[in-house]
Design a protein around this motif. Sequence first.
Motif, PDB file in Angstrom:
ATOM      1  N   VAL A   1       0.841  -1.199   0.000  1.00 26.76           N
ATOM      2  CA  VAL A   1       0.000   0.000   0.000  1.00 26.76           C
ATOM      3  C   VAL A   1       0.879   1.254   0.000  1.00 26.76           C
ATOM      4  O   VAL A   1       0.583   2.241  -0.667  1.00 26.76           O
ATOM      5  N   LYS A   2       1.987   1.209   0.722  1.00 35.45           N
ATOM      6  CA  LYS A   2       2.882   2.369   0.766  1.00 35.45           C
ATOM      7  C   LYS A   2       3.769   2.479  -0.477  1.00 35.45           C
ATOM      8  O   LYS A   2       4.330   3.527  -0.750  1.00 35.45           O
ATOM      9  N   GLY A   3       3.934   1.355  -1.181  1.00 39.05           N
ATOM     10  CA  GLY A   3       4.893   1.347  -2.285  1.00 39.05           C
ATOM     11  C   GLY A   3       6.308   1.473  -1.737  1.00 39.05           C
ATOM     12  O   GLY A   3       7.182   2.112  -2.328  1.00 39.05           O
TER      13      GLY A   3
ATOM     14  N   PRO B   1       4.149   2.255   9.816  1.00 44.96           N
ATOM     15  CA  PRO B   1       4.890   3.375   9.207  1.00 44.96           C
ATOM     16  C   PRO B   1       3.925   4.534   8.978  1.00 44.96           C
ATOM     17  O   PRO B   1       2.706   4.359   9.079  1.00 44.96           O
ATOM     18  N   SER B   2       4.427   5.703   8.673  1.00 47.16           N
ATOM     19  CA  SER B   2       3.556   6.833   8.380  1.00 47.16           C
ATOM     20  C   SER B   2       2.669   6.486   7.181  1.00 47.16           C
ATOM     21  O   SER B   2       3.098   5.780   6.271  1.00 47.16           O
ATOM     22  N   ALA B   3       1.425   7.011   7.202  1.00 46.68           N
ATOM     23  CA  ALA B   3       0.400   6.554   6.248  1.00 46.68           C
ATOM     24  C   ALA B   3       0.456   7.328   4.936  1.00 46.68           C
ATOM     25  O   ALA B   3      -0.549   7.870   4.481  1.00 46.68           O
ATOM     26  N   ASN B   4       1.639   7.386   4.339  1.00 53.61           N
ATOM     27  CA  ASN B   4       1.817   8.073   3.057  1.00 53.61           C
ATOM     28  C   ASN B   4       2.467   7.124   2.078  1.00 53.61           C
ATOM     29  O   ASN B   4       3.097   6.147   2.479  1.00 53.61           O
ATOM     30  N   ARG B   5       2.329   7.412   0.774  1.00 54.76           N
ATOM     31  CA  ARG B   5       3.089   6.665  -0.228  1.00 54.76           C
ATOM     32  C   ARG B   5       4.567   6.958   0.004  1.00 54.76           C
ATOM     33  O   ARG B   5       4.944   8.037   0.479  1.00 54.76           O
TER      34      ARG B   5
ATOM     35  N   VAL C   1       4.787  13.188   1.701  1.00 51.99           N
ATOM     36  CA  VAL C   1       4.530  13.881   2.969  1.00 51.99           C
ATOM     37  C   VAL C   1       3.624  13.040   3.871  1.00 51.99           C
ATOM     38  O   VAL C   1       2.597  12.530   3.416  1.00 51.99           O
ATOM     39  N   SER C   2       3.973  12.911   5.152  1.00 52.55           N
ATOM     40  CA  SER C   2       3.146  12.149   6.090  1.00 52.55           C
ATOM     41  C   SER C   2       1.832  12.875   6.350  1.00 52.55           C
ATOM     42  O   SER C   2       1.831  14.098   6.490  1.00 52.55           O
ATOM     43  N   PRO C   3       0.715  12.152   6.422  1.00 53.72           N
ATOM     44  CA  PRO C   3      -0.557  12.821   6.707  1.00 53.72           C
ATOM     45  C   PRO C   3      -0.731  13.130   8.193  1.00 53.72           C
ATOM     46  O   PRO C   3      -0.348  12.330   9.049  1.00 53.72           O
TER      47      PRO C   3
HETATM   48 MG    MG Z   1       7.491   7.908   6.927  1.00 56.09          MG
END
Ligand code: MG
Length: 314
Positions: free
Chosen positions: A38-40, A131-135, A139-141
Amino acid sequence: MAVAALSAGDLAALPTETVYGLGGIAAFPGAIERIYQVKGRPANHPVIVHVPDSTSLEFWASSVPATARTLVKVFWPGPLTIVVPKAHGVSDALTASQPTVALRSSSHPLFQEVLRGLVDALGPSVGIAAPSANRFGRVSPTTATGVLDELGQWLTPGVDVILDGGRCDVGVESTIVICGESSVRIARSGGITAEQLGQYVVMDQAGGEEIRVPGGLPAHYRPSAHVVLADRTSLLSIIAIPETTGLIAPADTPTPQDWRRLMAPETAEAYAHDLYAALREADRLGLTTVVAVLPPALGIGIAIRDRLERASRA
Ligand code: MG
Ligand code: TXA
């Protein structure tokens, strides 16, 4: 709902005090695999395991250095991640085959509630890999809407969950410390400052603000707009198309004519709190350039400068 999704092996994006995380049960290989998809995210970037509290250390660490014990006592739950030798059986998928594991306990009330539900369902050794929910590289949401914008098309509707806990308090990621027996090294600057840590443990100065973690790529935290760094004086000499240029700068920096002012924080804490939302807003507005005037290199200003410097590297 998040507890049910996670227990079933699906993913839940969860609010923390720093940024939103994309969570899956750390002991479920299928969930971890999906987080990476999902994050790639490339497989050589390890993830942080979020645990209920310091009693979990015995499940995840083969030994706990004295420095880690001290820091956890003071700063957990909170925006501090410790890197310690991993316990036997902690999966290579979580640690990218390193001998260490990164552990954190979030203070966000909803995150804690989810962990309590999971302890009831799956037992006290449960952990959430998040992990942070960004690709990857972006930028982290810091809001649930930001998660939806970033990952909506990769999450499965009706299966995965996004839990809305409002805007994150801190706004930049946790500080990561590599814990030795007698000193600690900062691998990523963040919500807990070097000054705060230095009151309790000896800081290994060699670490400084340099990122040595595998995820610490030179270019990271990037919006689609081009980020240009400036100071108050050089700002005036930047040649830009005013209508497509945004400005991120402390409150006392004036806005050049016709530039879009994205934020005007009075303090470094407010700067951190609003930074990622401002970068997202720039993309939503279709701005092509964001000019950022850095805060002083003090306290959380160090983490802000680190993120903006990385964002500015094309
Ligand atoms: Mg991150
Ligand atoms: O604030 C945060 O830390 C957020 C929230 C969601 O908790 N999480 C976060 O995770 O920022 P992520 O995956 O985006 O960044 C984790 C960083 C990566 O740079 C990774 O390389 C590093 O932690 N890391 C993870 N395990 C490590 C290890 N064993 N040794 C060194 N670095 C590690």
